[in-house]
Design a protein around this motif. Structure first.
Motif, PDB file in Angstrom:
ATOM      1  N   ASP A 298      -4.224 -20.544 -30.585  1.00 48.72           N
ATOM      2  CA  ASP A 298      -4.647 -19.034 -30.676  1.00 48.72           C
ATOM      3  C   ASP A 298      -5.063 -19.097 -32.256  1.00 48.72           C
ATOM      4  OD1 ASP A 298      -3.993 -17.278 -28.409  1.00 48.72           O
ATOM      5  OD2 ASP A 298      -2.071 -18.401 -28.672  1.00 48.72           O
ATOM      6  N   LEU A 299      -6.328 -18.202 -32.492  1.00 47.39           N
ATOM      7  CA  LEU A 299      -6.598 -17.921 -33.946  1.00 47.39           C
ATOM      8  C   LEU A 299      -6.150 -16.445 -34.373  1.00 47.39           C
ATOM      9  CD1 LEU A 299     -10.399 -18.865 -33.309  1.00 47.39           C
ATOM     10  CD2 LEU A 299      -8.553 -20.288 -34.221  1.00 47.39           C
ATOM     11  N   HIS A 300      -5.572 -16.434 -35.437  1.00 45.21           N
ATOM     12  CA  HIS A 300      -5.009 -14.985 -35.927  1.00 45.21           C
ATOM     13  C   HIS A 300      -6.202 -14.108 -35.893  1.00 45.21           C
ATOM     14  CE1 HIS A 300      -3.323 -11.892 -38.439  1.00 45.21           C
ATOM     15  NE2 HIS A 300      -2.225 -12.495 -38.171  1.00 45.21           N
ATOM     16  N   SER A 301      -6.159 -12.897 -35.377  1.00 51.04           N
ATOM     17  CA  SER A 301      -7.023 -11.724 -35.471  1.00 51.04           C
ATOM     18  C   SER A 301      -7.776 -11.685 -36.593  1.00 51.04           C
ATOM     19  CB  SER A 301      -6.373 -10.517 -34.964  1.00 51.04           C
ATOM     20  OG  SER A 301      -5.357 -10.040 -35.796  1.00 51.04           O
ATOM     21  N   ILE A 302      -7.113 -11.942 -37.835  1.00 51.69           N
ATOM     22  CA  ILE A 302      -7.921 -11.715 -38.785  1.00 51.69           C
ATOM     23  C   ILE A 302      -8.912 -13.107 -39.272  1.00 51.69           C
ATOM     24  CG2 ILE A 302      -7.848 -11.981 -41.561  1.00 51.69           C
ATOM     25  CD1 ILE A 302      -5.247 -10.355 -41.450  1.00 51.69           C
ATOM     26  N   LEU A 303      -8.526 -14.346 -38.615  1.00 52.83           N
ATOM     27  CA  LEU A 303      -9.492 -15.441 -38.868  1.00 52.83           C
ATOM     28  C   LEU A 303     -10.224 -15.201 -37.737  1.00 52.83           C
ATOM     29  CD1 LEU A 303     -10.209 -18.118 -39.766  1.00 52.83           C
ATOM     30  CD2 LEU A 303      -8.371 -19.057 -38.310  1.00 52.83           C
ATOM     31  N   ARG A 304     -10.014 -14.979 -36.744  1.00 51.34           N
ATOM     32  CA  ARG A 304     -11.011 -14.716 -35.688  1.00 51.34           C
ATOM     33  C   ARG A 304     -11.882 -13.541 -35.915  1.00 51.34           C
ATOM     34  NH1 ARG A 304     -10.810 -11.899 -30.316  1.00 51.34           N
ATOM     35  NH2 ARG A 304     -12.298 -13.078 -28.868  1.00 51.34           N
ATOM     36  N   SER A 305     -11.657 -12.427 -36.596  1.00 52.09           N
ATOM     37  CA  SER A 305     -12.532 -11.511 -36.994  1.00 52.09           C
ATOM     38  C   SER A 305     -13.622 -12.158 -37.971  1.00 52.09           C
ATOM     39  CB  SER A 305     -11.869 -10.356 -37.559  1.00 52.09           C
ATOM     40  OG  SER A 305     -12.650  -9.313 -37.716  1.00 52.09           O
ATOM     41  N   PHE A 306     -13.089 -12.629 -38.856  1.00 52.34           N
ATOM     42  CA  PHE A 306     -13.692 -13.307 -39.982  1.00 52.34           C
ATOM     43  C   PHE A 306     -14.851 -14.385 -39.313  1.00 52.34           C
ATOM     44  CE2 PHE A 306     -14.434 -17.233 -42.316  1.00 52.34           C
ATOM     45  CZ  PHE A 306     -15.119 -16.887 -43.550  1.00 52.34           C
ATOM     46  N   LEU A 307     -14.567 -15.262 -38.416  1.00 53.20           N
ATOM     47  CA  LEU A 307     -15.356 -16.304 -37.639  1.00 53.20           C
ATOM     48  C   LEU A 307     -16.431 -15.529 -36.854  1.00 53.20           C
ATOM     49  CD1 LEU A 307     -12.675 -18.765 -36.609  1.00 53.20           C
ATOM     50  CD2 LEU A 307     -14.426 -19.145 -38.366  1.00 53.20           C
ATOM     51  N   GLU A 308     -16.073 -14.237 -36.272  1.00 55.70           N
ATOM     52  CA  GLU A 308     -16.980 -13.767 -35.612  1.00 55.70           C
ATOM     53  C   GLU A 308     -18.450 -13.285 -36.386  1.00 55.70           C
ATOM     54  OE1 GLU A 308     -14.518 -10.737 -33.510  1.00 55.70           O
ATOM     55  OE2 GLU A 308     -14.498 -12.045 -31.851  1.00 55.70           O
ATOM     56  N   ASP A 309     -17.782 -12.838 -37.727  1.00 56.12           N
ATOM     57  CA  ASP A 309     -18.751 -12.421 -38.737  1.00 56.12           C
ATOM     58  C   ASP A 309     -19.649 -13.467 -39.126  1.00 56.12           C
ATOM     59  OD1 ASP A 309     -18.128  -9.516 -38.733  1.00 56.12           O
ATOM     60  OD2 ASP A 309     -17.099  -9.825 -40.537  1.00 56.12           O
ATOM     61  N   GLU A 310     -19.087 -14.641 -39.094  1.00 58.11           N
ATOM     62  CA  GLU A 310     -19.760 -15.878 -39.815  1.00 58.11           C
ATOM     63  C   GLU A 310     -20.616 -16.258 -38.700  1.00 58.11           C
ATOM     64  OE1 GLU A 310     -19.561 -17.805 -42.722  1.00 58.11           O
ATOM     65  OE2 GLU A 310     -18.995 -15.590 -43.150  1.00 58.11           O
ATOM     66  N   LEU A 311     -20.221 -16.066 -37.363  1.00 58.97           N
ATOM     67  CA  LEU A 311     -21.071 -16.668 -36.321  1.00 58.97           C
ATOM     68  C   LEU A 311     -22.239 -15.837 -36.111  1.00 58.97           C
ATOM     69  CD1 LEU A 311     -21.330 -18.560 -33.523  1.00 58.97           C
ATOM     70  CD2 LEU A 311     -19.904 -16.987 -32.495  1.00 58.97           C
ATOM     71  N   HIS A 312     -21.969 -14.347 -36.142  1.00 57.37           N
ATOM     72  CA  HIS A 312     -23.226 -13.550 -36.232  1.00 57.37           C
ATOM     73  C   HIS A 312     -24.225 -14.028 -37.153  1.00 57.37           C
ATOM     74  CE1 HIS A 312     -25.142  -9.773 -35.462  1.00 57.37           C
ATOM     75  NE2 HIS A 312     -25.145  -9.486 -37.083  1.00 57.37           N
ATOM     76  N   LYS A 313     -24.016 -14.601 -38.271  1.00 58.66           N
ATOM     77  CA  LYS A 313     -25.097 -14.935 -39.215  1.00 58.66           C
ATOM     78  C   LYS A 313     -25.736 -16.233 -38.741  1.00 58.66           C
ATOM     79  CE  LYS A 313     -22.008 -13.554 -42.719  1.00 58.66           C
ATOM     80  NZ  LYS A 313     -20.922 -13.969 -43.900  1.00 58.66           N
ATOM     81  N   LYS A 314     -25.442 -16.796 -37.906  1.00 53.40           N
ATOM     82  CA  LYS A 314     -26.078 -18.066 -37.388  1.00 53.40           C
ATOM     83  C   LYS A 314     -27.399 -17.919 -36.686  1.00 53.40           C
ATOM     84  CE  LYS A 314     -23.157 -21.392 -38.454  1.00 53.40           C
ATOM     85  NZ  LYS A 314     -23.537 -22.653 -39.098  1.00 53.40           N
ATOM     86  N   ALA A 315     -28.116 -18.843 -36.627  1.00 55.90           N
ATOM     87  CA  ALA A 315     -29.618 -18.843 -35.979  1.00 55.90           C
ATOM     88  C   ALA A 315     -29.489 -18.412 -34.321  1.00 55.90           C
ATOM     89  CB  ALA A 315     -30.184 -20.204 -36.195  1.00 55.90           C
ATOM     90  N   PRO A 316     -30.310 -17.570 -33.747  1.00 52.33           N
ATOM     91  CA  PRO A 316     -29.986 -17.514 -32.496  1.00 52.33           C
ATOM     92  C   PRO A 316     -30.009 -18.398 -31.480  1.00 52.33           C
ATOM     93  CG  PRO A 316     -31.893 -16.127 -33.636  1.00 52.33           C
ATOM     94  CD  PRO A 316     -31.256 -17.116 -34.445  1.00 52.33           C
ATOM     95  N   GLU A 317     -30.850 -19.694 -31.844  1.00 52.81           N
ATOM     96  CA  GLU A 317     -30.689 -21.052 -31.022  1.00 52.81           C
ATOM     97  C   GLU A 317     -29.146 -21.348 -30.988  1.00 52.81           C
ATOM     98  OE1 GLU A 317     -31.452 -23.522 -28.356  1.00 52.81           O
ATOM     99  OE2 GLU A 317     -32.594 -22.004 -28.859  1.00 52.81           O
TER     100      GLU A 317
END
Length: 831
Positions: A298-317
């Motif tokens: 399990d990822l803690h909700s704070i880490l998961r929320s941070f990672l989701e923001d980082e994923l959003h910055k990734k290229a569409p492909e």
């Protein structure tokens, strides 16, 4: 101990420890604090130090269906059969279902102290679930306590439950570390602080444990650097940036899941050594944990929320490739709805349509209606053309969701695409077309002839039963009458009975007997409503033989209810009771929860006809007709029942006021029987307020609709209100023979009513002991079992046992019927 190991140490203040020890003493605990205050860690860790059995449910979204399936499964360790019954019951959306769910949970007999934890309850909190939790709390189920872990709560009975002593409310202040506790925490982790630095940290963080943890890691690497610009900047600096690129990539791949297994990480990430890498990450920080029992990370909700923001910055492909892998994985695990979600994010509509086809619509219910519409509406036409079976499943769902325009649009698209199909066997095209005609038959509901035309076309094309239709579903939509469903035109009843007899064999061939006996059920009801009770009795036995052979429970219930009506004409109340018990046993033993409302309708109709108000189910008596499990086509029948209840409750003005609504619903398909009853009720209500002209006018309308088919029984059943009006019309020379026949049957009907009421509801009233009477009166006033036990100085188990005895003596099945009983006996007014 290595430093990195020591930084994972857990520290709990005396306040937290004391609060968590107390949860076992309360039926309900609500723990409210923002993300990152350590709620989940405290609950999980400190409850392991008790002897309680912990039932833990992590809530991920606002889907009531997903919640209920997981919630029900929690209880399987206590009783697999009752857990299955709870799941089959479904989300309890009304008082009837709430009581049923409570009875199932109460039957589990928790031998040890059991704590039910609903983690992140705020994600799904709503009125329905709040009511269910309130029911459980007020019932004070022995050995069961509930904990709700929330970031915020809108529980509307919070203050009331606190005052009553039912609820312990723990807020974020309990979880905030003061300077001395910060010192103790840092010391435990091998990073001692003086009081000045601890006070400085408290000023920065206000005692927020997640910020303190990150600052401690930062302190370790930066030597007394307490920069706290924001939590995500700290997360990036202290946790994410120091990682190698492969570890970052692995975490980004997993942040789209609430939890994940080692195999899942390996398959989706697609590189070697995923498990060893994730285990290394677990050992280095407390934001990633492993549940050995569930074998999930399990990822803690704070880490998961941070990672989701980082994923959003990734290229569409990058994101498309990840979502496609996630779609494939969830599809292989049978998680078709989740697979559709990831396919949608990847714009991979072929995979999405494959999931719909394989799932056959079983996972798609009203919770997911908007999602499935969004997916299919976004899907390009050329992809839809490749997956005709998926479109057929979508078509069927649009009909059940009553999405008329989308149903029309999808059916047109299907036929256009079918005409473009090339290079496939003709048998395949015929199969598609046959399934399509079967689904389209529902567009002709309740026109038997029109529906049968589609069935016959389907039969001519299909060489085997339909793959899309389920013969276990309710053929009757929860209606207790087939004639009500399919009698639509005045003067056509005999023709309709003949048509359904010709039509049903085609439908049976397509569906392996779905609805078996329906045509004879309609014939039996025709005999009953025209006053031919002997032939009705003969025909209903034929129905039971056919329907029972392949367990067509909806038809069986229709037959049993008609037998109740026939037994009434013989004044055989013992037989009536036995038949009602047979229906109740069928519903309970086979978990036919749709038919719980049907049974209540039948009882309400019967008991309102003989004016025994106390046995009319409370939800009908109060007019709580929304949120039932009944399908839309059955709602006019419910109104038919409710209209009679309004009459005996002397709510004449309300009945007149809502009669137009009753007629509007009954005109949709149309349902002529519901219209006839409504006009009779209108006549009765107008008569009661001395509007003779309007009363006679409404009764004439009812007679004009009914008598071309010689339908007499609605007038007989309500002659206690309209007898004088019928006699007036007879004097005027209107329908003289038919009215004479109605009044002749009414003599027998009235005699049966008087006999049953005299023998079973006035002379030998059930006698309660003094203690039973005390308990029953308090329960009728709305006191919970716990409140009654406290007031009378007896145990809650004694209250439960006594209430069961009371229900048995009074012939009722729930505490909601106690108040009507005492009102009828004029006892409750003297409390």
């Amino acid at each position: 101990m290595h430093n990195e190991s020591k930084t994972r140490c857990l520290y709990f203040s005396d306040r937290i420890i004391s609060a968590m020890k107390s949860v076992v003493d309360y039926p309900l605990t609500i723990i409210e604090a923002p993300m990152g205050y350590g709620k989940t860690t405290a609950i999980k860790t400190l409850l392991t130090q008790t002897d309680a059995t912990v039932l833990w449910q992590k809530i991920h979204d606002n889907s009531l269906t997903n919640f209920w399936n997981t919630f029900s499964e929690l209880f399987s360790k206590h009783d697999v059969q009752l857990s299955r019954r709870l799941k089959d019951l479904g989300v309890p959306t009304d008082s009837l279902m709430l009581e049923a769910s409570l009875n199932i949970i109460d039957s589990m007999n928790f031998e040890n102290k059991t704590i039910l934890v609903l983690d992140d309850y705020h994600l799904i909190q709503n009125e329905v679930l709040d009511k269910m939790i309130a029911y459980l709390v007020e019932s004070d189920i022995y050995n069961l306590s509930i904990i709700l872990s929330v970031r915020f709560t809108e529980f509307n009975r919070l203050e009331e439950f606190k005052l009553k002593g039912y609820l312990m409310f723990i807020t974020k202040e309990t979880f905030e570390f003061n300077p001395e506790e910060i010192r103790a925490y840092f010391k435990l982790c091998g990073k001692p602080l003086n009081l000045e630095k601890a006070t400085q940290l408290y000023t920065y963080t206000e005692g927020w444990i997640s910020a303190l943890y990150l600052l401690m890691l930062n302190f370790e690497s930066e030597d007394n650097d307490y920069d706290t610009t924001d939590i995500y900047s700290l997360m990036d600096k202290v946790v994410f940036k120091p990682l190698d690129e492969k570890s970052k990539d692995l975490l980004l791949s997993m942040c789209i899941f609430e939890g994940f297994t080692a195999q899942q990480a390996q398959e989706i990430w697609g590189r070697d050594n995923a498990e060893s890498r994730i285990n290394l990450l677990v050992s280095k920080n407390a934001f990633i944990t492993y549940d050995a029992k569930e074998k999930k990370y399990d990822l803690h909700s704070i880490l998961r929320s941070f990672l989701e923001d980082e994923l959003h910055k990734k290229a569409p492909e990058y994101k498309r490739k990840l979502y496609k892998a996630a779609s494939w994985w969830t599809h292989t695990q049978g998680q078709y709805l989740l697979s559709m979600h990831f396919s949608d994010l990847a714009s991979d509509f072929e995979s999405l349509m494959k999931s719909i086809e394989i799932d056959k619509g079983h996972s798609i219910n009203s919770d997911h209606k908007d999602l499935i519409i969004k997916y299919v509406e976004k899907c390009p036409l050329e992809i839809k053309a490749k997956f005709p079976f998926a479109m057929l499943i979508y078509l069927r769902r649009m009909f059940t969701f009553n999405e008329t325009e989308l149903f029309k649009k999808a059916s047109q698209e299907f036929m256009i695409n079918l005409q473009k199909v090339n290079d496939v066997p003709k048998t395949y095209v015929n199969k598609l077309l046959g399934e399509y005609y079967l689904i389209m038959s529902f567009s002709g509901y309740n026109d038997i002839e029109k529906m049968s035309e589609f069935h016959q076309k389907s039969c001519a094309l299909l060489n085997e039963p339909s793959e899309i239709m389920d013969n276990k579903a309710s053929w009757t939509f929860g209606s207790p009458s087939v004639l009500y469903m399919f009698h639509r035109k005045s003067g056509s009843l005999l023709a309709e009975v003949a048509t359904i007899k010709k039509a049903m064999p085609f439908y049976y061939e397509l569906t392996e007997g779905h609805g078996s006996g329906a045509e004879y059920m309609m014939a039996a009801e025709h005999y009953y409503f025209t006053g031919n009770f002997e032939d009705a009795e003969i025909e209903v036995h034929r129905v039971l033989q056919l329907a029972s052979a392949i367990q067509q429970n909806g038809i069986i219930i229709c037959a049993l209810f008609l037998q109740i009506k026939l037994a009434f004409m013989r004044a055989d109340f013992q037989r009536i009771q036995a038949l009602f018990n047979e229906i109740r046993t069928l519903v309970n033993e086979k978990n036919l929860y749709l038919f719980m409302h049907t049974l209540d309708m039948c009882e309400a109709q019967f008991y309102s006809n003989i004016h025994v108000k106390r046995l009319i189910p409370a939800w009908i008596s109060k007019g709580e007709l929304t949120n039932t499990r009944l399908f839309f086509p059955t709602m006019p029948y419910l109104n038919l029942v409710y209209g009679r209840v309004l009459l005996i409750n002397e709510e004449y003005l309300k009945l007149i006021g809502i009669a137009d609504h009753f007629m509007k619903l009954a005109n949709i398909f149309p349902n002529l029987l519901a219209q006839i009853y409504t006009q009779i009720y209108l006549a009765a209500a107008y008569k009661q307020i001395f509007r003779q002209t309007e009363a006679l006018s409404a009764l004439k309308v009812a007679l004009e609709m009914a008598l071309p088919d010689k339908i007499l029984m609605p007038f007989v059943e309500n002659a206690d209100y309209v007898k004088s009006l019928l006699e007036e019309l007879h004097i005027q020379g209107l329908y003289p023979l038919e009215i004479e026949e109605i009044l002749g049957i009414y003599k027998t009907y009235q005699k049966s009513t008087k006999h049953i009421v005299r023998e079973y509801f006035t002379e030998d009233k059930p006698v309660l002991t003094e203690r039973e009477l005390e308990i029953a009166l308090l329960a009728a006033k709305g006191l919970s079992n716990k409140e009654i036990s406290s007031k009378l100085f007896i145990s809650t188990n004694t209250v439960k046992t006594q209430l069961k005895n009371i229900f048995e003596k009074l012939g009722i099945h729930s505490r909601s019927l106690l108040s009507p009983y005492f009102e009828e006996q004029q006892i409750i007014k003297s409390i």
